[in-house]
Design a protein around this motif. Structure first.
Motif, short mmCIF file in Angstrom:
data_model
loop_
_atom_site.label_atom_id
_atom_site.label_comp_id
_atom_site.label_asym_id
_atom_site.label_seq_id
_atom_site.Cartn_x
_atom_site.Cartn_y
_atom_site.Cartn_z
N ILE A 189 141.17 12.32 -22.95
CA ILE A 189 139.98 13.16 -23.09
C ILE A 189 139.92 13.78 -24.48
O ILE A 189 138.87 13.81 -25.12
CB ILE A 189 139.97 14.25 -22.00
CG1 ILE A 189 139.66 13.62 -20.64
CG2 ILE A 189 138.95 15.35 -22.32
CD1 ILE A 189 139.83 14.54 -19.46
N ASN A 190 141.06 14.26 -24.97
CA ASN A 190 141.08 14.86 -26.32
C ASN A 190 140.73 13.83 -27.39
O ASN A 190 140.03 14.15 -28.37
CB ASN A 190 142.44 15.49 -26.58
CG ASN A 190 142.63 16.79 -25.82
OD1 ASN A 190 141.66 17.42 -25.40
ND2 ASN A 190 143.88 17.18 -25.62
N LYS A 191 141.20 12.60 -27.23
CA LYS A 191 140.87 11.55 -28.19
C LYS A 191 139.38 11.20 -28.12
O LYS A 191 138.74 10.92 -29.15
CB LYS A 191 141.73 10.32 -27.94
CG LYS A 191 143.19 10.51 -28.33
CD LYS A 191 144.00 9.23 -28.12
CE LYS A 191 145.44 9.43 -28.59
NZ LYS A 191 146.26 8.20 -28.38
N CYS A 192 138.84 11.19 -26.90
CA CYS A 192 137.41 10.93 -26.74
C CYS A 192 136.58 12.04 -27.40
O CYS A 192 135.56 11.77 -28.05
CB CYS A 192 137.05 10.82 -25.26
SG CYS A 192 137.68 9.34 -24.44
N ASP A 197 133.08 13.75 -31.86
CA ASP A 197 132.83 14.73 -32.91
C ASP A 197 132.68 14.08 -34.29
O ASP A 197 131.94 14.57 -35.15
CB ASP A 197 133.96 15.77 -32.95
CG ASP A 197 133.87 16.77 -31.82
OD1 ASP A 197 132.76 16.97 -31.30
OD2 ASP A 197 134.92 17.34 -31.46
N ASP A 198 133.39 12.95 -34.51
CA ASP A 198 133.44 12.33 -35.84
C ASP A 198 132.56 11.10 -36.00
O ASP A 198 132.27 10.69 -37.13
CB ASP A 198 134.88 11.95 -36.18
CG ASP A 198 135.81 13.15 -36.25
OD1 ASP A 198 135.30 14.26 -36.50
OD2 ASP A 198 137.03 12.98 -36.06
N ASN A 207 122.36 14.60 -32.07
CA ASN A 207 121.82 15.69 -32.88
C ASN A 207 121.54 16.97 -32.09
O ASN A 207 120.91 17.88 -32.59
CB ASN A 207 120.53 15.24 -33.58
CG ASN A 207 119.55 14.60 -32.62
OD1 ASN A 207 119.60 14.80 -31.42
ND2 ASN A 207 118.64 13.79 -33.18
N LYS A 208 122.03 17.00 -30.85
CA LYS A 208 121.91 18.20 -30.03
C LYS A 208 123.23 18.46 -29.31
O LYS A 208 123.95 17.51 -28.97
CB LYS A 208 120.78 18.07 -29.00
CG LYS A 208 119.40 17.94 -29.62
CD LYS A 208 118.34 17.82 -28.53
CE LYS A 208 116.95 17.67 -29.15
NZ LYS A 208 115.89 17.52 -28.11
N ALA A 215 128.04 12.88 -24.23
CA ALA A 215 128.72 11.73 -24.83
C ALA A 215 130.22 11.81 -24.60
O ALA A 215 130.88 10.79 -24.34
CB ALA A 215 128.40 11.66 -26.32
N LYS A 216 130.80 12.99 -24.69
CA LYS A 216 132.23 13.16 -24.45
C LYS A 216 132.58 12.83 -23.01
O LYS A 216 133.59 12.17 -22.73
CB LYS A 216 132.66 14.59 -24.80
CG LYS A 216 132.58 14.89 -26.29
CD LYS A 216 132.92 16.34 -26.60
CE LYS A 216 132.84 16.61 -28.10
NZ LYS A 216 133.12 18.02 -28.45
#
Length: 258
Positions: A189-192, A197-198, A207-208, A215-216
């Protein structure tokens, strides 16, 4: 059969699907094919948002719980307005008024809680609802109001701004629950989260804040359920045994009063 009439007002279908699942699995509610139960609980405009009423038989009484997604946080106050209007218009001795009202929304930013509670207070004032304590998050409040005939009725109000401890949405809350239970999944989850984020630095697509949050959630479940990646979001949620997650049991504890 008389019984309690309850309603949970939430933002969208993700919230509603999870809450329906949880209330059935943990608190003994069940679906009903009785169309009169479904159709009598809401105004027509809310039916378009896929509201659903559950029932629970207790001795000779039948309690009803309606889950009403209103289509966005900006419409939650309107949902409460609709519920209180039902209480005002209720006939003496009927089972029409809502005995317990729950409102669940996302914690969008640092000012959400204060502004949201103020907005809810304004709606309560319009209907001359009296409550003894200042409104607060995740606390049941005893309320009193009058019907159009001047008859006093009482109800309980619960406001839940999720997650309780950080900005985010229902999807954030669910991912945190998985992280707290499973260290292996927490790494994924942290990698996702880092990837999302990047991955779109120019914000052409994400953009929101709401899109980033979704998306995460979707990125993690595209890994966890890759063979079923074309399942609708609501089916993914239904296929996870959320009642087994301790943090969800803790944070949803107040819903057991319904």
């Amino acid at each position: 059969m008389a019984g309690k009439n309850n309603i949970i007002i939430c933002e969208g279908e993700t919230d509603s699907v999870l809450l329906q699942y949880y209330m059935r699995k943990v608190n003994g509610w069940s679906d009903t094919v009785d169309k009169s139960v479904q159709e009598s609980r809401l105004k027509p405009e809310w039916n378009k948002k896929r509201s659903r009423s559950l029932i629970r038989e207790l001795d000779a009484d039948r309690d009803v719980l309606t889950l009403m997604p209103v289509g966005g946080c900006e419409r939650l106050a309107k949902g409460l307005d609709s519920a209180l209007e039902r209480n005002v218009m209720s006939a003496p001795g009927s089972s029409e008024p809502y005995n317990r009202i729950v409102i669940i929304r996302d914690r969008d930013d640092g000012e959400t809680e204060e502004l949201f509670l103020s907005e809810i207070d304004t709606i309560l004032e319009i209907y001359n609802v009296v409550h003894s304590e200042t409104l607060s998050n995740n606390t049941w409040h005893a309320c009193e109001m009058q019907t159009q005939l001047g008859i006093k009725i009482t109800f309980q109000l619960l406001l839940m701004i999720i997650p309780f401890e950080e900005n985010g949405a229902m999807e954030t809350f669910l991912l945190n629950a998985i992280c707290n239970k499973d260290p292996y999944d927490k790494i994924i989850i942290n990698k996702c989260r880092e990837f999302v984020d990047d991955v779109d630095p120019e914000k052409r697509y994400l953009n929101k804040r709401r899109l980033v949050t979704k998306a995460k959630f979707d990125t993690y479940f595209s890994i966890r359920t890759s063979a079923d990646q074309f399942l609708q979001r609501q089916n993914i949620i239904k296929n996870v045994e959320w009642e087994q997650y301790p943090s969800i049991q803790r944070d949803f504890e107040n819903l057991s009063a319904l």
